[in-house]
Scaffold this motif. Structure first.
Motif, PDB file in Angstrom:
ATOM      1  N   ASN A  60      10.438  -7.476   6.934  1.00  0.00           N
ATOM      2  CA  ASN A  60      10.939  -8.098   6.121  1.00  0.00           C
ATOM      3  C   ASN A  60      10.433  -9.037   4.790  1.00  0.00           C
ATOM      4  N   SER A  61       9.412  -7.659   4.606  1.00  0.00           N
ATOM      5  CA  SER A  61       8.838  -7.873   3.223  1.00  0.00           C
ATOM      6  C   SER A  61       9.311  -6.784   2.131  1.00  0.00           C
ATOM      7  N   PHE A  62      10.546  -6.183   2.462  1.00  0.00           N
ATOM      8  CA  PHE A  62      11.173  -5.025   1.805  1.00  0.00           C
ATOM      9  C   PHE A  62      11.445  -5.908   0.062  1.00  0.00           C
ATOM     10  N   GLU A  63      11.356  -5.699  -1.053  1.00  0.00           N
ATOM     11  CA  GLU A  63      12.028  -5.694  -1.927  1.00  0.00           C
ATOM     12  C   GLU A  63      12.427  -4.359  -2.627  1.00  0.00           C
ATOM     13  N   PRO A  64      13.917  -4.957  -3.509  1.00  0.00           N
ATOM     14  CA  PRO A  64      14.780  -4.068  -3.771  1.00  0.00           C
ATOM     15  C   PRO A  64      13.712  -2.560  -4.448  1.00  0.00           C
ATOM     16  N   PRO A  65      14.191  -1.726  -5.001  1.00  0.00           N
ATOM     17  CA  PRO A  65      13.586  -1.290  -5.728  1.00  0.00           C
ATOM     18  C   PRO A  65      13.555  -1.627  -7.134  1.00  0.00           C
ATOM     19  N   LYS A  66      13.250  -1.280  -8.254  1.00  0.00           N
ATOM     20  CA  LYS A  66      13.468  -0.972 -10.025  1.00  0.00           C
ATOM     21  C   LYS A  66      14.409  -0.974 -10.377  1.00  0.00           C
ATOM     22  N   ASN A  67      14.993   0.325  -9.654  1.00  0.00           N
ATOM     23  CA  ASN A  67      16.260   1.278 -10.583  1.00  0.00           C
ATOM     24  C   ASN A  67      17.301   0.907  -9.407  1.00  0.00           C
ATOM     25  N   ILE A  68      18.444   0.036 -10.142  1.00  0.00           N
ATOM     26  CA  ILE A  68      19.830  -1.143  -9.424  1.00  0.00           C
ATOM     27  C   ILE A  68      20.556  -0.416 -10.228  1.00  0.00           C
ATOM     28  N   THR A  69      21.839  -0.163  -9.765  1.00  0.00           N
ATOM     29  CA  THR A  69      23.047  -0.342 -10.054  1.00  0.00           C
ATOM     30  C   THR A  69      24.036  -1.054  -9.687  1.00  0.00           C
ATOM     31  N   LEU A  70      25.052  -1.491 -10.192  1.00  0.00           N
ATOM     32  CA  LEU A  70      25.662  -2.399  -8.683  1.00  0.00           C
ATOM     33  C   LEU A  70      26.815  -2.208  -9.956  1.00  0.00           C
ATOM     34  N   ILE A  71      28.562  -1.514  -8.911  1.00  0.00           N
ATOM     35  CA  ILE A  71      29.827  -0.989  -9.002  1.00  0.00           C
ATOM     36  C   ILE A  71      30.392  -2.708  -9.220  1.00  0.00           C
ATOM     37  N   SER A  72      30.937  -3.396  -9.229  1.00  0.00           N
ATOM     38  CA  SER A  72      31.751  -4.350  -9.614  1.00  0.00           C
ATOM     39  C   SER A  72      33.278  -3.977  -9.468  1.00  0.00           C
ATOM     40  N   ASN A  73      33.671  -3.880  -7.754  1.00  0.00           N
ATOM     41  CA  ASN A  73      35.496  -3.369  -8.332  1.00  0.00           C
ATOM     42  C   ASN A  73      36.184  -4.610  -8.211  1.00  0.00           C
ATOM     43  N   HIS A  74      36.933  -4.390  -9.813  1.00  0.00           N
ATOM     44  CA  HIS A  74      38.254  -5.351  -9.494  1.00  0.00           C
ATOM     45  C   HIS A  74      39.848  -5.136  -9.336  1.00  0.00           C
ATOM     46  N   PRO A  75      40.120  -4.758  -8.037  1.00  0.00           N
ATOM     47  CA  PRO A  75      41.016  -3.643  -8.086  1.00  0.00           C
ATOM     48  C   PRO A  75      42.922  -4.973  -8.434  1.00  0.00           C
ATOM     49  N   GLY A  76      42.255  -6.543  -8.078  1.00  0.00           N
ATOM     50  CA  GLY A  76      43.684  -6.950  -9.410  1.00  0.00           C
ATOM     51  C   GLY A  76      44.064  -6.724 -10.830  1.00  0.00           C
ATOM     52  N   TYR A  77      42.358  -6.167 -11.328  1.00  0.00           N
ATOM     53  CA  TYR A  77      42.751  -6.051 -12.462  1.00  0.00           C
ATOM     54  C   TYR A  77      42.398  -4.813 -12.720  1.00  0.00           C
ATOM     55  N   GLY A  78      42.058  -3.939 -12.381  1.00  0.00           N
ATOM     56  CA  GLY A  78      41.869  -2.163 -12.175  1.00  0.00           C
ATOM     57  C   GLY A  78      40.847  -2.332 -13.237  1.00  0.00           C
TER      58      GLY A  78
END
Length: 572
Positions: free
Chosen positions: A474-492
């Motif tokens: 319950n005290s977990f915090e995300p690491p400082k090094n993050i990559t978000l890949i946001s995929n939008h198939p309708g627009y390629g």
């Protein structure tokens, strides 16, 4: 940046309080040479298979060897770069910009004194101090420290049987046996063959009128090739292409840290109020700093002989491509040459480093029917990839409902190309009305703003809470090094946002390259039976990233006071 700074530099580890915060998003990849040169019959002269110096230039037997050598030193300290390069220095060869440190300052002074003796008489009328500053300012044109070290004083390098010459109007290259044609062309067009001697503006304008701003061009009946980074009309990129883009200022940074400060026992004390007191700096490209890509620089010279230099760069030198950011604390030593100097703390942070991929050339079918909110969280410390169905974009409370699908062992090389590797990689395929609207309207500024807002206001909190469930912590915090890949198939489209924080104490620089494989290109495929996407890198049909946008700070603390700059690149 206040909310983001609190989230990302939170002290979750007691030892963290004695370290610095820094973020540098850096990817490094190389471009392929033109087919004309790939298919050309090689010169019969055998130059050997070893890296050496030939005719006053660094020689590499092929492009692969050069790229691997470059990658090995792209993020190394100046001491290590100099240690490698000094083995090659002789009466015929010395680097365009020699990496200067406290340990080699006297040796570099002797080398520069010999270098200055060889300059044209007109340049020698300037003071020695001005000449040293001119050499330092070459960073505006060839900004990469490792790459500039491989170039000789005339900004030349030989790879296989080709000579590449970098000038203040662009890159010229040809085969060794036709080098005289290159020399003749520069002479006819009155182009300077030494970066310390500027080309006359009239000659520059003539080149710009004769050669299109389109990347690579064939000259002299194909015996000579010319290259500059193609003009990009997006905000913050090439000033030479659009006069209203970017800034031509002097790159002034902060206010010397008058609003910062703090005890040395709490290293980050005073950082947040200092950053809140800063305006976005007036970054400079340098007069010719856009020939080989974006090279935004801010300098906070807080004493006559000390400064903090912050850079965001997107270098394309044709042989190699390097994209990222760094911060350096420097001192003008007793020699009059600027060098890196260790200080109490060096800190930098990137709130966002965004770029995007258009995969419509690879995946042709209309994928607008892909409706599921499929997400996965690849968490490097546990080597686990969690697969879920979750609307992580659509729950600002931080408690998005989810359906747990499964988990698998995460081996990064199997799941993603290296450019996506991180301590936490978030892959999300969805229809998001806000982002999809921005994409459909071709409004990259709106899309970038909303992606950053959604990342910090929704994605970050939702992923944190879901990972607390998965890890039973319950005290977990995300690491400082993050990559978000946001995929939008309708627009390629793949929209990518990175954050990265690191820190050091008693140091002079922080820098990181995300992609040591030398290819930020990715391949995209879609399985219609399973509805899953797959990303690959290194082989096959690949696409390159575009639309670099960065928000960052670069600071250093000395004697209890902060100095540095906040930068925005590619953002209107």
């Amino acid at each position: 940046m206040k909310l983001k700074l609190q989230n990302l530099i939170k002290n979750n580890n007691p030892s963290f309080a004695y370290r610095i915060v820094m973020i540098l998003a850096v990817f490094s990849f190389s471009s392929c040479e033109n087919d004309y040169f790939e298919g050309e019959v090689q010169n019969t002269i055998n130059y050997g298979n070893e890296i050496s110096v030939i005719d006053g230039r660094m020689y590499f037997p092929n492009r692969e060897v050069f790229v691997e050598t470059f990658k090995g030193y792209a993020d190394e300290s100046n001491d290590k770069i100099f240690s490698y390069m000094s083995k090659h220095y002789n009466n015929d060869f010395v680097s365009l910009r020699i990496p200067v440190t406290e340990n080699n300052e006297e040796e570099v002074l002797k080398i520069y004194e010999k270098k200055i003796e060889l300059l044209p008489n007109g340049i020698l009328n300037r003071s020695v101090g001005d000449l040293y500053d001119d050499i330092d300012d070459l960073e505006d044109i060839i900004g990469d420290d490792a790459f500039s070290a491989f170039l000789n004083s005339d900004a030349e390098i030989q790879v296989a049987d080709k000579i590449y010459k970098y000038t203040d109007v662009g890159l010229f290259f040809t085969t060794v046996n036709k080098y005289n044609i290159l020399e003749e062309y520069l002479a006819i067009k009155n182009i300077s063959n030494n970066l310390l001697v500027p080309t006359l503006e009239s000659a520059r304008q003539l080149i710009e009128s004769e050669i299109p701003n389109a990347g690579e061009t064939s000259l002299m009946g194909g015996d000579l090739r010319y290259y500059i980074t193609p003009c990009n009309q997006e905000p913050g990129n090439q000033d030479r292409c659009l006069s209203t883009i970017g800034s031509s200022g002097n790159g002034n940074g902060g206010n010397g840290g008058n609003n910062g400060g703090g005890s040395q026992s709490v290293p980050l004390e005073g950082l947040e109020p200092y950053l809140n007191s800063l305006d976005i700096c007036d970054s400079r490209n340098g007069l010719f700093g856009t020939l080989f890509g974006t090279n935004k620089i801010c300098i906070d010279q807080y004493e006559s002989k000390r400064r903090v230099k912050t850079k965001v760069f997107n270098y394309n030198y044709y042989l190699v491509y390097h994209i990222g950011a760094k911060v350096k604390h420097q001192k003008k030593g007793w020699t009059g040459i600027w060098r890196q100097e260790d200080t109490d703390i060096v800190a930098a942070g990137i709130e966002m480093a965004q770029f995007e991929y258009d995969y419509t050339p690879i995946v042709q079918p209309d994928l607008s029917y892909v409706l599921n909110n499929r997400a996965s969280y690849s968490y490097k410390p546990l080597n686990i990839k969690y697969n879920v169905e979750s609307g992580i974009y659509n729950s600002p409370t931080g408690y998005a409902p989810y359906t747990y699908l499964n988990q698998e062992t995460w081996i990064s090389s199997n799941h993603y190309p290296r450019v996506f590797w991180d301590d936490l990689t978030i892959e999300y395929t969805t229809k998001n009305s806000v982002l999809d609207y921005g994409i459909s309207q071709f409004d990259k500024n709106f899309t970038s703003q909303k992606l950053n807002e959604l990342f910090w206001n929704s994605v970050y909190n939702n992923v944190r809470n879901q990972l607390r469930d998965f890890t039973n912590n319950n005290s977990f915090e995300p690491p400082k090094n993050i990559t978000l890949i946001s995929n939008h198939p309708g627009y390629g489209k793949l929209l990518v946002q990175k954050t990265y924080f690191s820190n050091c104490a008693n140091c002079s620089k922080r820098e990181r390259t995300f992609d040591f494989d030398g290819s930020a290109q990715v391949g995209v495929s879609f399985n219609g039976n399973t509805g899953k996407f797959n990303f690959s890198g290194g082989t096959g049909e690949l696409i390159t990233p575009e639309s670099l946008r960065v928000k960052m700070f670069g600071v250093a603390k000395r004697n209890g006071t902060w100095h540095g700059s906040k930068m925005e690149v590619g953002i209107e």
